[in-house]
Each structure stands twice: as C-alpha cells, then as structure tokens.
Design a protein around this motif. Structure first.
Motif, PDB file in Angstrom:
ATOM      1  N   ALA A   1       0.894  -1.126  -0.092  1.00  0.00           N
ATOM      2  CA  ALA A   1       0.094  -0.054   0.012  1.00  0.00           C
ATOM      3  C   ALA A   1       0.889   1.247  -0.042  1.00  0.00           C
ATOM      4  N   LEU A   2       1.875   1.383   0.989  1.00  0.00           N
ATOM      5  CA  LEU A   2       2.829   2.370   0.899  1.00  0.00           C
ATOM      6  C   LEU A   2       3.564   2.499  -0.350  1.00  0.00           C
ATOM      7  N   LYS A   3       3.891   1.534  -0.978  1.00  0.00           N
ATOM      8  CA  LYS A   3       4.726   1.651  -2.345  1.00  0.00           C
ATOM      9  C   LYS A   3       3.576   2.383  -3.215  1.00  0.00           C
ATOM     10  N   ASP A   4       2.237   1.698  -3.605  1.00  0.00           N
ATOM     11  CA  ASP A   4       1.450   2.165  -4.201  1.00  0.00           C
ATOM     12  C   ASP A   4       1.385   3.747  -4.103  1.00  0.00           C
ATOM     13  N   HIS A   5       1.166   4.411  -3.103  1.00  0.00           N
ATOM     14  CA  HIS A   5       1.019   5.762  -2.782  1.00  0.00           C
ATOM     15  C   HIS A   5       2.509   6.495  -2.997  1.00  0.00           C
ATOM     16  N   GLU A   6       3.419   5.694  -3.692  1.00  0.00           N
ATOM     17  CA  GLU A   6       4.570   6.428  -3.879  1.00  0.00           C
ATOM     18  C   GLU A   6       5.568   7.078  -2.520  1.00  0.00           C
ATOM     19  N   LEU A   7       5.277   6.214  -1.664  1.00  0.00           N
ATOM     20  CA  LEU A   7       6.189   6.725  -0.443  1.00  0.00           C
ATOM     21  C   LEU A   7       7.500   6.404  -0.538  1.00  0.00           C
ATOM     22  N   ASP A   8       8.559   6.909   0.109  1.00  0.00           N
ATOM     23  CA  ASP A   8       9.959   6.696  -0.136  1.00  0.00           C
ATOM     24  C   ASP A   8      10.372   5.552   0.980  1.00  0.00           C
ATOM     25  N   LEU A   9      10.280   4.271   0.528  1.00  0.00           N
ATOM     26  CA  LEU A   9      10.766   3.460   1.650  1.00  0.00           C
ATOM     27  C   LEU A   9      12.174   3.200   1.579  1.00  0.00           C
ATOM     28  N   LEU A  10      12.443   3.321   2.989  1.00  0.00           N
ATOM     29  CA  LEU A  10      13.992   3.317   3.161  1.00  0.00           C
ATOM     30  C   LEU A  10      14.680   1.936   3.172  1.00  0.00           C
ATOM     31  N   LYS A  11      15.575   1.600   2.489  1.00  0.00           N
ATOM     32  CA  LYS A  11      16.322   0.380   2.757  1.00  0.00           C
ATOM     33  C   LYS A  11      17.109   0.322   3.705  1.00  0.00           C
ATOM     34  N   ALA A  12      17.149  -1.073   4.341  1.00  0.00           N
ATOM     35  CA  ALA A  12      18.075  -1.206   5.755  1.00  0.00           C
ATOM     36  C   ALA A  12      19.373  -0.587   5.541  1.00  0.00           C
ATOM     37  N   SER A  13      20.002  -0.932   4.365  1.00  0.00           N
ATOM     38  CA  SER A  13      21.350  -0.586   4.223  1.00  0.00           C
ATOM     39  C   SER A  13      21.525   1.164   4.207  1.00  0.00           C
ATOM     40  N   ASP A  14      20.348   1.821   3.711  1.00  0.00           N
ATOM     41  CA  ASP A  14      20.390   3.255   3.745  1.00  0.00           C
ATOM     42  C   ASP A  14      20.317   3.705   5.112  1.00  0.00           C
ATOM     43  N   LEU A  15      19.176   3.100   5.749  1.00  0.00           N
ATOM     44  CA  LEU A  15      19.054   3.445   7.069  1.00  0.00           C
ATOM     45  C   LEU A  15      20.315   3.205   8.039  1.00  0.00           C
ATOM     46  N   TYR A  16      20.921   2.306   8.023  1.00  0.00           N
ATOM     47  CA  TYR A  16      21.904   2.006   9.087  1.00  0.00           C
ATOM     48  C   TYR A  16      22.973   3.241   8.883  1.00  0.00           C
ATOM     49  N   LYS A  17      22.977   3.786   7.458  1.00  0.00           N
ATOM     50  CA  LYS A  17      23.961   4.531   7.285  1.00  0.00           C
ATOM     51  C   LYS A  17      23.714   6.133   7.697  1.00  0.00           C
ATOM     52  N   LEU A  18      22.528   6.295   8.110  1.00  0.00           N
ATOM     53  CA  LEU A  18      22.060   7.547   8.295  1.00  0.00           C
ATOM     54  C   LEU A  18      22.732   8.177   9.642  1.00  0.00           C
TER      55      LEU A  18
END
Lengths: 433, 141
Positions: B124-141
């Motif tokens: 559902a979140l993808k369908d609404h074009e929300l920016d879903l963060l990948k784990a690898s990106d999140l850990y880098k924050l």
C-alpha cells in the motif's frame, strides 16, 4: 485456673505412660488388621501386633508421611468401614489432590474433648461468647473450634472467615469475649477496628486462640497490645485431628499436648533417630485413640522441642515449644498450605514459559503476600507489550485457579534467577517469623 | 522497506539500559534510532542498529532476551501531514499499527512502524509512492 479434664491433664506421668502403652497396643492391632497398607509395612519390617508392648517399642514402627496419605487417596488408610465415618475433612495438597481425613462418631467426640481442653486452657468457659473466624468447610479450623466451644457450653458464633466489616459489627453487637482465628487475621482485625474508630470499651474481648500458621513472640505482643487481650497459641493439623492437638495455658510457656490421644516423639529429620528430651527436631505423632484414620508415627515436618516437667498451671501433659520452622519446603500462606512444587507443575503445563521461577513471600499490613517471578523465554519473546501482559495475566489466572491463592506475577529477564548446582533457590520468605 | 529492529526485554531496574548500550559499544555498533516501551514492571527496548545480527549475538551472550523484529521504515519530510498520510493509508486498509516512532535528519524524518500485516502495508505504501528506506540506507544515517 480451670482445667477441663483434671484427671487426665494433671495425671501422674507413670500412670499416663501405662495408659499410652495400652492404647498404643490397641491402635497397632487395629491398623494391622484393618489397614492393608500398615499390615504390609509392618510385615516388611518383620513386625506383628505382638511386637509392640509399650511406648518404648514405638521406634520400631515405620513412619507415615503426607505422601503416604496421598498415595492412598482418598480413603485408603481409613481403618473402619465407610458406614462408620460421620465426617470427612480435607486440606489443600499438591497437584490438586487434597489430604483427606475421616472421623467416626467417637473421633468427633475425641476432637470435641481436646478442643474443650484447649479452650479451657485459654480461660474460656460456659459464660463466654466465642467468635469463630476460622474458615468453616473442608478446613478443620472452623468446625474444630465450634464443637469444642459447644462442648464447654459457651455461646459459639460461627462467623467463618472474610467480610471484615460484618466481623467488626458482630464483635461489638454480640459482645464476644473470645476470638478464634489465625494470628495474622487477628492483627488485620485489630487494624480494622482502629480504622473503624471502634472504641476499645465497645469490645468485650478478653482472650484469643490463634493457630493454623506460625507466628512469633513479637506478633503475640503486638496482638496483645492492639486488642488488649491475652493471645494463646494453639496447635493442630488435620491429619492428626485438626486444632486441639496442643494448646498453651494462661502461663503461656509452651503448648500442652493431649498426649493421652496423640503420642509425640521428636526425631532427627535426617537420621530419623528419636531425640532425647530438650533436643530440637521434627515432631512426630502416633494417634492412640483415633478410629477413622489412625496414624502411626506421622511426620508433621514441624520443628520443635518437648519438655516434660510439670507446668505452673498444674498440668503434667508434655509441652512443646512454639514451632520454629519446618523440615520440608511447605509454606503456609494465609492459612493455606503451599508447596513450591505446586507452582512448578502449573508453570510446566504452559508452553510459553520455562519453569524458572522464584517465589517471594512477604507480610504486608499483616497479610501474607505472594509474588512469583518468572523468566521470559526467548523462544516466546516478541516485542509486544500486550503479548507479555497477556502472558502475565494467564500465569496469574492459572495459578490462582489451581492453588486457590492470589499471587502477583512479575516477568523477569532470563537467568536473573539464581541457578545453583542441582537445586536452585525457589523461595524467599521475607516474613519475619 | 523491511528493516530488522533489535528488540530487548528489560526489567524495570536501573542500569540495565546502560549494560545493553555498553555491550553494543564494545563492538562499535552504531545506533540509528532507539525507543523504549515500558510498563511499571518491565520494558521493551527497540533499536535500529548498524549490525543487527551481531548485536543480537552480543546481547544473547550477556543473557538478555533479545529478538529481531521486522519493521517498516519510511522517509518523508518532517511535517506532521506526511506522518498523518502514512497512518491514514494503513488505517483505511484496517491495518493496525502495533507501535511507531520517528526521528528527523535535517528536513527529513524517518518513520519506523510495526504493522499487523507487513506485506500488505508495504504494498500500500509503495502504491502511494512513499519513499521506503532500505536497511542499508537506514543504517548509514
């Protein structure tokens, strides 16, 4: 000081010994011929009824334990046909199986007699109003006191336990002079009386007979100060007969055992050797007049000492000290017997937890409290608060329904509970007894 | 996207959280986000860390009850209306949120949530074009 049965209670000890020997011989003969369990056990030890002549031979007989009663549940150790049994009582036991005791008409008469001695020991007589706040029912406390009270001709008020407000009202309105309940409930009532702003002069209480749980001299002083009564310690256990096995007199220096009915010994709980007078050990009783459920060398697990010298009250019956503890792990919580193994078996039935637990017993505002710490198991742990709270509630409900005791459950981290080699510590008793 | 969150059972007593963090610190594990849910007797510590598997082992060795939980992470501008939008999408589908927490980095915020049905929520979140963060990106924050 009045004595209910001066003939027996002040009897010359030599004469008493002769009567005990005679009654012991009769009892051994009865159990040998009427209780297969005892016959087998005696035959295994190469003994027959003729082997026992006096109380000096008693040590040759095997012991009886609570486990033996359980193994023969419910009526297997009864020595008379069921048609002779007029009353059955039961006490709580492990894994739902209670300890069952049966009385013939003569047993009820014996019980009333020893309770009449107990109440007279405490200074009660036919002019008294006895407020019985021990539970009535399967528990022997209520009815035991009741029959003894009627036997001495007092006015017995069978209030039973609970409903403190009504208890207070009846104490005031009926002008009760004798209070019978557990010592912790007596303290609880004392505080309720204070809270209700009932004046001491509105109460006619003079003496209390307290038992069914261990209590200390400090508790006695507190009860005596708060209620301004004399607090008398009474002792009994349903297996032997119920309350009435032993009682303090007004001298308050040890409890007189009705040893013409219940023959006491003190043994070393480890070596099982009989200990001499004055040594502390486990109290063992042989009932020497009971018909329904005669018990040979029944191990009470209570630790105490016996003294045979004559008391200042004139009684010559042997005195036992206040019980100092137990030789097993049984706990007495608000008058209910509890073995840690009962808790364990409830936990074992639940797949969500492992039986790593710690029971913490305390006494808050004079009432026993029970807390159980259980470790959260990794396999079951997800990160939802609601799931853990549901688990906690479930443990609590399961325990309450099988033990009949309110228990507070707390979840703890794994391995916070001490693991020692073999047997880990399962109970912490913080009550200052 | 799906992120593995480290969940730790904690008794409510002082020093426990410190011990967890010291254990993770000893192996230079980084913490992107942390939240604690508590009752009067116990709490659950939830963390997004740089190496969840290693962190779990470290804590297990020290006898903590610990688990990895799948949660969803979303990046959005740090305005309330975007958080509201995410929640509205899920509630319109009758998906219940077991818990959620968020933190912001500059003008952006990261929303972490655990939902009764992760798959359906993600879709559902993808369908609404929300920016879903990948784990690898999140850990880098």
């Amino acid at each position: 000081m009045e004595i209910w049965n001066r003939h027996i209670e002040c009897m010359d000890r030599q004469e008493l010994r002769r009567i005990q020997g005679e009654r012991l011989r009769e009892t051994v003969e009865r159990v040998y011929f009427n209780v297969p369990y005892y016959r087998n056990k005696m035959q295994e030890s190469g003994l027959g009824p003729e082997s026992i002549h006096t109380t000096d031979d008693l040590h040759r007989l095997p012991f009886t334990t609570k486990q033996d009663l359980r193994d023969n549940y419910p009526f297997g150790l009864f020595a008379v046909p069921m048609s002779e049994i007029v009353r059955v009582h039961a006490s709580s036991g492990t894994t739902g199986k209670p300890t069952v005791v049966g009385y013939t008409r003569n047993d009820i008469a014996t019980w009333s007699e020893v309770m009449a001695r107990t109440l007279t020991c405490a200074g009660a007589n036919r002019h008294d109003f006895i407020h019985v706040a021990y539970g009535y029912g399967l528990f022997t406390g209520g009815l035991g006191l009741h029959y003894g009270g009627e036997k001495i001709g007092a006015s017995v008020i069978p209030v039973s336990g609970g409903n403190t407000i009504r208890q207070l009202q009846l104490l005031v309105d009926f002008g009760s002079t004798v209070l019978a309940c557990t010592p912790s409930y007596a303290l609880f009532l004392a505080e309720a009386i204070e809270d209700a702003r009932i004046k001491r002069d509105d109460l006619k209480l003079r003496v209390g007979v307290f038992g069914a749980e261990p209590w200390t001299e400090n508790m006695r002083r507190e009860i005596e100060e708060k209620l301004r009564i004399k607090a008398i310690d009474i002792y009994g256990l349903s297996e032997v007969i119920g309350p009435g096995v032993a009682s303090e007199c007004l001298v308050q220096d040890g409890l007189h055992i009705s040893e013409d009915q219940f023959y006491p010994e003190i043994i070393d709980p480890v070596t099982l050797e009989v200990l001499p007078e004055g040594k502390t050990g486990e109290l063992v009783f042989t009932t020497i007049t009971k018909e329904g459920l005669p018990l040979i060398r029944y191990r009470t697990r209570d630790l105490t000492t016996l003294r045979y010298e004559k008391c200042r009250c004139g009684r010559t019956l042997v005195r036992m000290e206040k019980c100092l503890g137990r030789s097993d792990d049984m706990l007495i919580i608000r008058g209910v017997n509890l073995f840690p193994s009962q808790v364990e078996s409830v936990l074992l039935e639940m797949s969500e937890i492992k039986p790593h637990y710690l029971l913490i017993v305390d006494r808050v505002n004079n009432l026993d409290t029970l807390e159980l710490q259980v470790e959260v198991d990794e396999e079951f742990f997800q990160d939802k608060i609601s799931q853990l709270q549901t688990l906690r509630q479930k443990i609590q409900t399961n325990l309450e329904s099988s033990l009949g005791l309110g228990i507070r459950v707390n979840l703890v981290e794994p391995k916070t509970l001490e693991r020692s080699e073999g047997k880990s510590k399962r109970v912490i008793d913080k009550r200052k007894l | 996207m799906i992120v593995h969150q480290l969940s730790v059972f904690l008794e409510n007593k002082s020093g426990r959280l410190t011990e967890v963090l010291e254990a993770l610190g000893s192996e230079r594990i980084k913490i992107t986000a942390l939240s604690v849910a508590d009752t009067s007797e116990f709490g659950i510590l939830r963390m997004i860390v740089s190496d969840p598997a290693k962190a779990k082992e470290l804590l297990k060795e020290r006898s903590f009850t610990v688990n990895l939980t799948e949660v969803i992470s979303i990046m959005a501008p740090n305005e309330a209306k975007y958080y509201a939008k995410v929640l509205r999408i899920l509630s319109d589908l009758d998906l219940s949120i077991e818990y959620t927490y968020a933190f912001s980095v500059g003008e952006k915020s990261v929303i972490i949530l655990r939902c009764s049905n992760t798959e359906e929520a993600l879709k559902a979140l993808k369908d609404h074009e929300l920016d879903l963060l990948k784990a690898s990106d999140l850990y880098k924050l």
